[in-house]
Design a protein around this motif. Structure first.
Motif, short mmCIF file in Angstrom:
data_model
loop_
_atom_site.label_atom_id
_atom_site.label_comp_id
_atom_site.label_asym_id
_atom_site.label_seq_id
_atom_site.Cartn_x
_atom_site.Cartn_y
_atom_site.Cartn_z
N GLN A 19 0.83 -1.42 0.15
CA GLN A 19 0.47 -0.16 -0.29
C GLN A 19 0.94 1.32 0.16
OE1 GLN A 19 -2.09 0.02 3.70
NE2 GLN A 19 -3.18 -2.25 2.88
N GLU A 20 1.96 1.43 -0.19
CA GLU A 20 2.94 2.06 0.01
C GLU A 20 3.14 3.19 -1.55
OE1 GLU A 20 4.81 -1.48 1.00
OE2 GLU A 20 4.23 -0.96 -1.25
N ALA A 21 1.98 2.83 -2.74
CA ALA A 21 2.05 4.04 -3.63
C ALA A 21 1.07 4.97 -3.58
CB ALA A 21 1.59 2.89 -4.61
N VAL A 22 0.17 4.65 -2.24
CA VAL A 22 -0.99 5.96 -2.29
C VAL A 22 -0.83 6.85 -1.84
CG1 VAL A 22 -3.19 6.38 -1.84
CG2 VAL A 22 -2.89 4.18 -3.63
N PRO A 23 0.59 6.19 -0.74
CA PRO A 23 0.33 7.64 0.53
C PRO A 23 1.52 8.14 -0.36
CG PRO A 23 0.11 5.25 2.01
CD PRO A 23 -0.10 5.12 0.37
N ILE A 24 2.35 7.40 -0.71
CA ILE A 24 3.36 8.28 -1.47
C ILE A 24 2.75 9.62 -2.63
CG2 ILE A 24 5.31 8.83 -2.65
CD1 ILE A 24 6.30 5.70 -1.51
N ALA A 25 2.05 9.71 -3.37
CA ALA A 25 1.27 10.22 -3.94
C ALA A 25 0.37 11.06 -3.66
CB ALA A 25 0.40 8.99 -5.03
N LEU A 40 -3.65 4.79 9.91
CA LEU A 40 -3.03 3.23 9.90
C LEU A 40 -1.75 3.16 9.03
CD1 LEU A 40 -2.17 0.97 11.56
CD2 LEU A 40 -3.54 0.09 10.23
N ARG A 41 -2.30 3.16 7.45
CA ARG A 41 -1.19 2.56 6.68
C ARG A 41 -1.04 3.48 5.72
NH1 ARG A 41 -1.61 -2.39 8.76
NH2 ARG A 41 -3.12 -3.52 8.62
N GLU A 42 -0.61 4.75 6.73
CA GLU A 42 -0.12 6.13 5.22
C GLU A 42 1.33 7.11 6.15
OE1 GLU A 42 -4.12 7.51 5.67
OE2 GLU A 42 -5.04 6.93 3.90
N GLN A 43 1.60 6.23 6.93
CA GLN A 43 2.75 6.73 7.41
C GLN A 43 4.13 7.57 6.92
OE1 GLN A 43 1.99 3.73 8.22
NE2 GLN A 43 2.62 2.50 9.40
N SER A 44 4.04 6.91 5.68
CA SER A 44 5.08 7.54 4.35
C SER A 44 4.89 9.02 4.20
CB SER A 44 5.05 6.55 3.28
OG SER A 44 4.08 6.19 3.16
#
Length: 119
Positions: A19-25, A40-44
């Motif tokens: 799920q890394e791509a969406v928070p990075i975008a 939760l999974r948007e720490q990046s």
């Protein structure tokens, strides 16, 4: 981090595998002054916005390098420097929090401009 959490070396960690791509975008798309209310999974998002990796990891451990000084549950990162509010362990709470903050910001801007909204 997940392995360290499973070993009991980290109290809590919400992995974002796959799920890394969406928070990075999102981190790249939002403005520098925009506040972020992640889940939760948007720490990046913090890292993309310039938060130091060392300080981010310190928040996971809640150690002396933690800018929050260990006052937050581990792996609930936040920092004023990158305009990111901590996510809550209760899923979905960031939505009303973000709406409330947006409303407060809009009202403050109206007052500075001399407009007084009722609502």
């Amino acid at each position: 981090m997940t392995a360290m959490q499973r070993q009991g070396r980290v109290g809590f960690y919400g992995a974002a595998h796959g799920q890394e791509a969406v928070p990075i975008a999102i981190g790249l798309a939002v403005g520098a002054d925009d506040w972020v209310f992640p889940a939760l999974r948007e720490q990046s998002i913090m890292l993309v916005r310039g938060f130091p990796l060392r300080a981010f990891i310190a928040q996971v451990f809640g150690n002396a390098g933690d800018v929050l000084k260990g006052r937050q549950m581990p792996s609930h990162p936040s920092a004023r420097s990158v305009h990111q509010v901590s996510w809550s362990s209760c899923v979905g709470t960031q939505i009303p929090q973000a709406v409330g903050a947006a409303w407060a910001i809009a009202r403050a801007q109206d007052r500075r401009r001399g407009h007084w909204s009722h609502g």
